[in-house]
Design an enzyme around this catalytic site. Structure first.
Site, PDB file in Angstrom:
ATOM      1  N   ASP A  88       2.668 -10.954   4.736  1.00 59.33           N
ATOM      2  CA  ASP A  88       2.524 -10.200   3.447  1.00 59.33           C
ATOM      3  C   ASP A  88       2.047 -11.009   2.427  1.00 59.33           C
ATOM      4  O   ASP A  88       1.424 -10.652   1.563  1.00 59.33           O
ATOM      5  CB  ASP A  88       3.766  -9.382   2.983  1.00 59.33           C
ATOM      6  CG  ASP A  88       4.123  -8.488   3.898  1.00 59.33           C
ATOM      7  OD1 ASP A  88       3.375  -7.647   4.645  1.00 59.33           O
ATOM      8  OD2 ASP A  88       5.568  -8.151   4.076  1.00 59.33           O
ATOM      9  N   ASN A 139       5.594 -15.833  11.657  1.00 62.29           N
ATOM     10  CA  ASN A 139       6.782 -14.876  12.038  1.00 62.29           C
ATOM     11  C   ASN A 139       6.892 -14.979  13.648  1.00 62.29           C
ATOM     12  O   ASN A 139       5.998 -15.420  14.500  1.00 62.29           O
ATOM     13  CB  ASN A 139       6.624 -13.604  11.597  1.00 62.29           C
ATOM     14  CG  ASN A 139       5.253 -12.910  12.029  1.00 62.29           C
ATOM     15  OD1 ASN A 139       5.258 -12.631  13.225  1.00 62.29           O
ATOM     16  ND2 ASN A 139       4.410 -12.587  11.132  1.00 62.29           N
ATOM     17  N   PRO A 156      -3.769  -8.578   1.566  1.00 66.80           N
ATOM     18  CA  PRO A 156      -4.310  -7.276   1.851  1.00 66.80           C
ATOM     19  C   PRO A 156      -3.471  -6.455   2.805  1.00 66.80           C
ATOM     20  O   PRO A 156      -3.259  -6.939   3.972  1.00 66.80           O
ATOM     21  CB  PRO A 156      -5.884  -7.325   2.329  1.00 66.80           C
ATOM     22  CG  PRO A 156      -6.005  -8.470   2.761  1.00 66.80           C
ATOM     23  CD  PRO A 156      -5.088  -9.498   2.157  1.00 66.80           C
ATOM     24  N   ASP A 157      -3.074  -5.101   2.321  1.00 66.88           N
ATOM     25  CA  ASP A 157      -2.118  -4.383   3.673  1.00 66.88           C
ATOM     26  C   ASP A 157      -3.438  -3.619   4.544  1.00 66.88           C
ATOM     27  O   ASP A 157      -4.013  -2.569   3.997  1.00 66.88           O
ATOM     28  CB  ASP A 157      -1.405  -3.289   2.738  1.00 66.88           C
ATOM     29  CG  ASP A 157      -0.571  -2.528   3.661  1.00 66.88           C
ATOM     30  OD1 ASP A 157      -0.988  -2.348   4.897  1.00 66.88           O
ATOM     31  OD2 ASP A 157       0.507  -2.368   3.365  1.00 66.88           O
ATOM     32  N   ILE A 158      -3.879  -4.351   5.412  1.00 67.94           N
ATOM     33  CA  ILE A 158      -4.955  -4.010   6.352  1.00 67.94           C
ATOM     34  C   ILE A 158      -4.589  -2.393   6.744  1.00 67.94           C
ATOM     35  O   ILE A 158      -5.678  -1.779   6.721  1.00 67.94           O
ATOM     36  CB  ILE A 158      -4.637  -4.575   7.725  1.00 67.94           C
ATOM     37  CG1 ILE A 158      -5.007  -6.273   7.330  1.00 67.94           C
ATOM     38  CG2 ILE A 158      -5.916  -4.465   8.624  1.00 67.94           C
ATOM     39  CD1 ILE A 158      -4.755  -7.074   8.390  1.00 67.94           C
ATOM     40  N   LYS A 161      -2.177 -33.480   4.141  1.00 67.25           N
ATOM     41  CA  LYS A 161      -0.899 -32.987   4.507  1.00 67.25           C
ATOM     42  C   LYS A 161       0.033 -33.428   3.403  1.00 67.25           C
ATOM     43  O   LYS A 161      -0.048 -34.393   2.849  1.00 67.25           O
ATOM     44  CB  LYS A 161      -0.272 -34.016   5.737  1.00 67.25           C
ATOM     45  CG  LYS A 161       0.870 -33.737   6.281  1.00 67.25           C
ATOM     46  CD  LYS A 161       1.191 -34.699   7.579  1.00 67.25           C
ATOM     47  CE  LYS A 161       2.717 -34.290   7.824  1.00 67.25           C
ATOM     48  NZ  LYS A 161       3.076 -35.651   8.361  1.00 67.25           N
ATOM     49  N   LYS A 169       1.714   4.614   3.014  1.00 61.09           N
ATOM     50  CA  LYS A 169       0.555   3.820   3.576  1.00 61.09           C
ATOM     51  C   LYS A 169      -0.538   5.089   3.952  1.00 61.09           C
ATOM     52  O   LYS A 169      -1.336   4.891   4.444  1.00 61.09           O
ATOM     53  CB  LYS A 169       1.061   3.041   4.645  1.00 61.09           C
ATOM     54  CG  LYS A 169       1.707   1.656   4.578  1.00 61.09           C
ATOM     55  CD  LYS A 169       1.707   0.753   5.363  1.00 61.09           C
ATOM     56  CE  LYS A 169       2.799  -0.387   5.207  1.00 61.09           C
ATOM     57  NZ  LYS A 169       2.466  -1.804   5.438  1.00 61.09           N
ATOM     58  N   LYS A 209       7.208   4.115   4.726  1.00 57.21           N
ATOM     59  CA  LYS A 209       6.000   3.638   5.148  1.00 57.21           C
ATOM     60  C   LYS A 209       5.044   4.653   5.621  1.00 57.21           C
ATOM     61  O   LYS A 209       3.961   4.355   5.261  1.00 57.21           O
ATOM     62  CB  LYS A 209       6.192   2.417   6.298  1.00 57.21           C
ATOM     63  CG  LYS A 209       6.726   1.262   5.529  1.00 57.21           C
ATOM     64  CD  LYS A 209       6.861   0.219   6.729  1.00 57.21           C
ATOM     65  CE  LYS A 209       7.563  -0.947   6.071  1.00 57.21           C
ATOM     66  NZ  LYS A 209       8.188  -2.074   7.044  1.00 57.21           N
ATOM     67  N   PHE A 222       3.244   0.350  12.950  1.00 51.55           N
ATOM     68  CA  PHE A 222       4.550   0.003  13.140  1.00 51.55           C
ATOM     69  C   PHE A 222       5.398  -0.281  11.776  1.00 51.55           C
ATOM     70  O   PHE A 222       4.895  -0.690  10.916  1.00 51.55           O
ATOM     71  CB  PHE A 222       4.596  -1.227  13.922  1.00 51.55           C
ATOM     72  CG  PHE A 222       4.314  -0.737  15.522  1.00 51.55           C
ATOM     73  CD1 PHE A 222       3.273  -0.268  15.944  1.00 51.55           C
ATOM     74  CD2 PHE A 222       5.305  -0.786  16.359  1.00 51.55           C
ATOM     75  CE1 PHE A 222       3.052   0.041  17.211  1.00 51.55           C
ATOM     76  CE2 PHE A 222       5.245  -0.556  17.558  1.00 51.55           C
ATOM     77  CZ  PHE A 222       4.188  -0.275  18.155  1.00 51.55           C
TER      78      PHE A 222
HETATM   79  N1  CTP Z   1       0.611  -4.261   7.974  1.00 47.95           N
HETATM   80  C1  CTP Z   1      -0.596  -4.615   7.677  1.00 47.95           C
HETATM   81  N2  CTP Z   1      -1.071  -5.574   6.506  1.00 47.95           N
HETATM   82  C2  CTP Z   1      -0.155  -6.119   6.081  1.00 47.95           C
HETATM   83  C3  CTP Z   1       1.227  -5.947   6.316  1.00 47.95           C
HETATM   84  C4  CTP Z   1       1.525  -4.815   7.289  1.00 47.95           C
HETATM   85  O1  CTP Z   1      -1.575  -4.099   8.433  1.00 47.95           O
HETATM   86  N3  CTP Z   1      -0.396  -6.914   5.060  1.00 47.95           N
HETATM   87  C5  CTP Z   1       1.089  -3.289   8.788  1.00 47.95           C
HETATM   88  C6  CTP Z   1       1.785  -3.750  10.119  1.00 47.95           C
HETATM   89  O2  CTP Z   1       0.790  -3.915  11.218  1.00 47.95           O
HETATM   90  C7  CTP Z   1       2.468  -2.460  10.483  1.00 47.95           C
HETATM   91  C8  CTP Z   1       2.850  -1.855   9.067  1.00 47.95           C
HETATM   92  O3  CTP Z   1       1.902  -2.264   8.298  1.00 47.95           O
HETATM   93  O4  CTP Z   1       1.921  -1.467  11.172  1.00 47.95           O
HETATM   94  C9  CTP Z   1       4.158  -2.175   8.533  1.00 47.95           C
HETATM   95  O5  CTP Z   1       4.326  -3.441   8.650  1.00 47.95           O
HETATM   96  P1  CTP Z   1       5.877  -3.952   8.301  1.00 47.95           P
HETATM   97  O6  CTP Z   1       5.938  -5.726   8.354  1.00 47.95           O
HETATM   98  O7  CTP Z   1       6.730  -3.407   8.755  1.00 47.95           O
HETATM   99  O8  CTP Z   1       5.791  -3.644   6.743  1.00 47.95           O
HETATM  100  P2  CTP Z   1       5.238  -4.026   5.370  1.00 47.95           P
HETATM  101  O9  CTP Z   1       4.260  -3.072   5.132  1.00 47.95           O
HETATM  102  O10 CTP Z   1       4.902  -5.481   5.591  1.00 47.95           O
HETATM  103  O11 CTP Z   1       6.476  -3.996   4.253  1.00 47.95           O
HETATM  104  P3  CTP Z   1       7.915  -4.595   4.257  1.00 47.95           P
HETATM  105  O12 CTP Z   1       7.593  -6.204   4.613  1.00 47.95           O
HETATM  106  O13 CTP Z   1       8.078  -4.728   2.721  1.00 47.95           O
HETATM  107  O14 CTP Z   1       8.566  -4.242   5.022  1.00 47.95           O
END
Ligand code: CTP
Length: 401
Positions: free
Chosen positions: A279, A210, A305-307, A289, A341, A337, A323
């Site tokens: 995500d 990204n 994983p959602d850290i 390749k 979270k 969020k 954030f």
């Molecule tokens: N985050 C994380 N791990 C992930 C995804 C997000 O730790 N796999 C954390 C980001 O660092 C940020 C927060 O979660 O602090 C929100 O990230 P954001 O990209 O805005 O949201 P997502 O949780 O990914 O949800 P969505 O993409 O559905 O908006």
């Protein structure tokens, strides 16, 4: 040895004989690592020429508010946002009065009105002007607005009198300017931060990623160090140098970031998740390749994983700050969020093609359980320091900002 590494100092020079000392001040600020831009008032320009300051600072000198060429190069609003600190040295009695009144009829006063940066004044004037009740009242007003005052000193004056009103020496002003950044508000704390994008491999040469530059996270890391914290920065691939004294751990993928966070989180009492974590990642990483044999190609992805959520759910979770990068309905999504979270604070910002990502400025909305606070558009460095102070306060007084 003072350090002003990577700091942006806007030096305002108003009309006083002490302006000659400001030439040396520019040199000292630059030697300490700062970028310096000088704004001269018309009075200041009577004492020292723009050329002197241009040569010493290595940057063009600005003085006119209504100069179209200068505005096109860097407008007064851009200058106001560029600065980490605006130091007005010398600050004449007249300029102090104008600042107290909130005037915007010359470049320097307009910048002071338009900035979020810390403003400091180094007064310089005749001792009778210094003790005059009007000056006293003006200074009182400036203090109420959190404008810092460096000096003045006492001694022989250019007018032949002796007393208070001498501008401090360049080395004293450089030292006091450096002190602005060392707040101590996080001293004794250990901060773990994530920053930048992640890269999810598709094959040996391609990845999903990204547009995060990492600038916001690195700015907070720098501010947290200056606020006295021990800082570990777990960073996805960025082009940025780690701020001095920050321990940086480089990772590429979300899984690597997760592993590194889990390894370090137990020693931390504040976790700030600024990384733009992917995500999803490809289910399979091709060993070679991928060749373009078909007209369409389907990539199967699985959740990472959602850290942030995993840290917030830990038994002894640190104070956890996330954030929310949104393209629409900022507050609503950010509040969701905050709750889903289970974090202590969410810092929300709009993102898009020309907003936030990769840029030096940002506009932030801060949400905690029962509170919200808007931070006006400013450089990421200025915001980093504001956030650090807000996080320090919020951690000590949970449930209010
Ligand atoms: N985050 C994380 N791990 C992930 C995804 C997000 O730790 N796999 C954390 C980001 O660092 C940020 C927060 O979660 O602090 C929100 O990230 P954001 O990209 O805005 O949201 P997502 O949780 O990914 O949800 P969505 O993409 O559905 O908006």
């Amino acid at each position: 040895m003072i350090s002003l590494n990577n700091k942006h100092i806007l030096l305002g020079v108003s009309g006083s004989i002490a302006a000659y000392k400001s030439a040396e001040l520019v040199r000292q600020l630059k030697n300490a690592g700062a970028s310096v831009r000088v704004v001269l008032t018309s009075g200041g320009a009577e004492f020292v020429t723009p050329l002197t300051f241009q040569a010493l600072s290595g940057n063009p000198v600005s003085s006119e508010l209504l100069d179209t060429a200068a505005e096109a190069a860097m407008s007064h609003i851009e200058l106001a946002r560029w600065a980490d600190v605006i130091l007005i040295a010398p600050a004449s009695a007249n300029f102090i009065a104008r600042l107290a009144q909130g005037r915007a009829d010359d470049l320097l006063s307009a910048i002071c009105l338009a900035t979020n940066a810390t403003i400091a004044i180094a007064p310089a004037m005749n001792q009778q002007m210094w003790v005059n009740a009007a000056t006293r009242e003006n200074l009182q007003q400036l203090r109420q607005r959190d404008i810092l005052q460096f000096g003045p000193g006492e001694g022989d004056q250019a007018c032949g009198e002796v007393g208070p009103g001498r501008m401090l020496e360049a080395n004293q002003l450089a030292r006091l300017t450096a002190d602005i950044f060392e707040t101590g508000s996080l001293s004794g704390h250990t901060v773990l931060l994530t920053a930048g994008p992640t890269q999810e491999s598709i094959d040996p040469v391609r990845y999903l990623s990204n547009r995060s530059s990492g600038k916001m996270g690195y700015a907070i890391a720098q501010a947290a160090i200056e606020a006295g914290a021990k800082v570990t920065l777990i960073s996805g691939p960025t082009a940025l140098a780690a701020p001095p004294r920050v321990e940086r751990i480089n990772v590429r993928s979300a899984q690597q970031m997760f592993d590194a966070v889990m390894q370090h989180v137990t020693n931390s009492d504040i976790f700030i998740s600024t990384a733009a974590v992917a995500d999803y990642r490809p289910v399979n990483i091709a060993g070679q390749k991928i060749k373009k044999t078909e007209d369409t190609l389907i990539l199967e992805l699985q959740r990472n994983p959602d850290i942030l959520a995993r840290v917030a759910a830990l038994e002894n979770a640190p104070f956890t700050v996330g954030f929310a990068a949104e393209t629409e309905s900022l507050e609503q999504h950010a509040r969701e969020k905050l709750e889903s979270k289970g974090v202590d604070m969410i810092i929300a910002n709009l993102v898009g093609e020309d907003i936030a990502f990769e840029r030096d400025e940002n506009t932030l909305l801060i949400l905690a359980a029962d509170n919200k606070q808007q931070l006006a558009t400013a450089s990421k460095r200025v915001l980093g320091r504001q956030l650090t102070d807000i996080i320090a306060k919020q951690k000590n007084t949970p449930r209010s900002i």
